[in-house]
Write a protein that holds these residues in place. Sequence first.
Motif, PDB file in Angstrom:
ATOM      1  N   SER A  13     -73.025  34.530 -39.301  1.00  0.00           N
ATOM      2  CA  SER A  13     -71.634  34.253 -38.936  1.00  0.00           C
ATOM      3  C   SER A  13     -71.517  33.851 -37.471  1.00  0.00           C
ATOM      4  N   HIS A  14     -72.221  34.590 -36.614  1.00  0.00           N
ATOM      5  CA  HIS A  14     -72.193  34.269 -35.187  1.00  0.00           C
ATOM      6  C   HIS A  14     -72.814  32.897 -34.919  1.00  0.00           C
ATOM      7  N   THR A  15     -73.892  32.589 -35.617  1.00  0.00           N
ATOM      8  CA  THR A  15     -74.564  31.304 -35.413  1.00  0.00           C
ATOM      9  C   THR A  15     -73.666  30.147 -35.830  1.00  0.00           C
ATOM     10  N   LYS A  16     -72.945  30.302 -36.925  1.00  0.00           N
ATOM     11  CA  LYS A  16     -72.003  29.256 -37.358  1.00  0.00           C
ATOM     12  C   LYS A  16     -70.909  29.049 -36.327  1.00  0.00           C
ATOM     13  N   LEU A  17     -70.396  30.136 -35.768  1.00  0.00           N
ATOM     14  CA  LEU A  17     -69.352  30.030 -34.749  1.00  0.00           C
ATOM     15  C   LEU A  17     -69.916  29.391 -33.483  1.00  0.00           C
ATOM     16  N   LEU A  18     -71.142  29.756 -33.137  1.00  0.00           N
ATOM     17  CA  LEU A  18     -71.804  29.176 -31.970  1.00  0.00           C
ATOM     18  C   LEU A  18     -71.949  27.655 -32.144  1.00  0.00           C
ATOM     19  N   ALA A  19     -72.397  27.248 -33.331  1.00  0.00           N
ATOM     20  CA  ALA A  19     -72.551  25.816 -33.617  1.00  0.00           C
ATOM     21  C   ALA A  19     -71.216  25.092 -33.526  1.00  0.00           C
ATOM     22  N   SER A  20     -70.159  25.735 -34.000  1.00  0.00           N
ATOM     23  CA  SER A  20     -68.827  25.139 -33.936  1.00  0.00           C
ATOM     24  C   SER A  20     -68.397  24.929 -32.488  1.00  0.00           C
ATOM     25  N   HIS A  21     -68.610  25.952 -31.641  1.00  0.00           N
ATOM     26  CA  HIS A  21     -68.265  25.830 -30.220  1.00  0.00           C
ATOM     27  C   HIS A  21     -69.013  24.664 -29.577  1.00  0.00           C
ATOM     28  N   VAL A  22     -70.311  24.585 -29.839  1.00  0.00           N
ATOM     29  CA  VAL A  22     -71.146  23.547 -29.220  1.00  0.00           C
ATOM     30  C   VAL A  22     -70.712  22.160 -29.686  1.00  0.00           C
ATOM     31  N   ASN A  23     -70.531  21.995 -30.981  1.00  0.00           N
ATOM     32  CA  ASN A  23     -70.187  20.684 -31.538  1.00  0.00           C
ATOM     33  C   ASN A  23     -68.806  20.207 -31.111  1.00  0.00           C
ATOM     34  N   GLN A  24     -67.910  21.157 -30.807  1.00  0.00           N
ATOM     35  CA  GLN A  24     -66.564  20.807 -30.376  1.00  0.00           C
ATOM     36  C   GLN A  24     -66.431  20.744 -28.854  1.00  0.00           C
ATOM     37  N   GLY A  25     -67.573  20.901 -28.149  1.00  0.00           N
ATOM     38  CA  GLY A  25     -67.557  20.805 -26.696  1.00  0.00           C
ATOM     39  C   GLY A  25     -67.024  22.026 -25.987  1.00  0.00           C
ATOM     40  N   ARG A  26     -66.929  23.138 -26.691  1.00  0.00           N
ATOM     41  CA  ARG A  26     -66.443  24.383 -26.067  1.00  0.00           C
ATOM     42  C   ARG A  26     -67.650  25.155 -25.526  1.00  0.00           C
ATOM     43  N   HIS A  27     -68.259  24.619 -24.492  1.00  0.00           N
ATOM     44  CA  HIS A  27     -69.556  25.134 -24.051  1.00  0.00           C
ATOM     45  C   HIS A  27     -69.449  26.473 -23.325  1.00  0.00           C
ATOM     46  N   GLU A  28     -68.382  26.694 -22.598  1.00  0.00           N
ATOM     47  CA  GLU A  28     -68.210  28.000 -21.942  1.00  0.00           C
ATOM     48  C   GLU A  28     -68.103  29.109 -22.996  1.00  0.00           C
ATOM     49  N   GLN A  29     -67.297  28.860 -24.048  1.00  0.00           N
ATOM     50  CA  GLN A  29     -67.169  29.842 -25.126  1.00  0.00           C
ATOM     51  C   GLN A  29     -68.499  30.028 -25.850  1.00  0.00           C
ATOM     52  N   ALA A  30     -69.231  28.919 -25.997  1.00  0.00           N
ATOM     53  CA  ALA A  30     -70.528  29.003 -26.677  1.00  0.00           C
ATOM     54  C   ALA A  30     -71.490  29.905 -25.917  1.00  0.00           C
ATOM     55  N   LEU A  31     -71.542  29.737 -24.603  1.00  0.00           N
ATOM     56  CA  LEU A  31     -72.472  30.545 -23.808  1.00  0.00           C
ATOM     57  C   LEU A  31     -72.017  31.999 -23.713  1.00  0.00           C
TER      58      LEU A  31
END
Length: 428
Positions: A13-31
């Motif tokens: 679940s966390h990995t899917k959310l991480l991928a979503s952040h990265v693909n949508q350019g939400r890099h601060e949230q991703a990190l």
Amino acid sequence: MASYNSNYLRLLSHTKLLASHVNQGRHEQALALFHHMHTSIALTLDPFVFPLALKSCAAIQHPQLGTAIHGHVVKSSFLENPFVACALVDMYGKCVSISLARKLFDEIPQRNVVVWNAMISLYAHSNHVADALELFESMDVVPNASTFNTIVAGLSGLDEGSFRALKFYRQMRELGLKPNLITLLALLPACVGVAALNLIKEIHGYSIRNDIDPHPHLRSGLVEAYGRCGSLINASNTFRSINERDVVAWSSLISAYALHGEAKTALEIFRQMEMAKIQPDGITFLGVLKACSHAGLADEALEYFARMRKDYGLEASSDHYSCLVDVLSRAGRLYEAYEVIRDMPVKVTAKAWGALLGACRTYGEVELAEIAGQALFEIEPDNAANYVLLARIYASVGRHEEAQRMRTEMNERGVKAAPGSSWVVYQD
């Protein structure tokens, strides 16, 4: 067992959310999410997580975290995973240095084509095309379409690289690799570089047969390529085939007509663009100003230049100012052009001074020619054309001593005029 399943599902679940952040350019949230995952005792990170975090590090220039992730990757023995290795190479190249990216690349134990492509791409996109070619020649795996796409794009961006780009494209086809959208987009500038209209038509036909043609970036690229190679009919027909015309498509068609002196048509297209409620950008206005320049429409150019900021909030670049100087100079309004140069809030380029110097010869204006010439000698001291042009201006008004002084100065500085040359493309 239940605990393992629960932890696995949480990681998924966390990995899917991480991928979503990265693909949508939400890099601060991703990190931030990656940090939470990394510090969670209950979660054991797998290799799928690290490429995502490294991509965000590269996107927002976070080398400290990137190098820390590198240390964790080594401890976890994940460096053998090609996707992790690829992401690390990319991060080092974009955040730290190309040389450290290469050092890491050389240390990777198992390098598949994805890892090779990452390093080749870094070289090509950093204008180290010679290094990209050298690495390509040393590949110990079979290259794929992405490998060739990177090389073709890199060569197409060089002044004398178009023929070599086309050669690589032919080599790609000989290996049985199928061109894709990226291939065609990379190839179009090379076609323009050698005015290979037949090959542009071939690319267009291939895109239609393989259902790549509907892509808006390709159609806009075809509009520009056709226009630059003189086929305004094909450029216009391709433009009309685009269902949703964005600013790139409109700008490409405006530039095509401007390039070939069809100023009225170019400006009419711009009017239609405004009526279609498409917001023009800086490239659009470059096309408009060039159209005015070719037609000698100095007053219109001044009006469009003013509208850039007034109507659309666009800041003029050095290229826009150079176009304005050019149109004023061509119209004989040399001192107005000089005032534009003096008041430029951006760096004055050789294009602007060169436009003024060229017009000074046309209108016999020696005083401004001397000012423009001296400025050009400082900006590009090895360009013989500037010395020759100023010498001819002196000679045209009977000031032969100054003309000879220009030739002497050329010799003293070791500046030599390039010999004339030409090329011919033979097509079946």
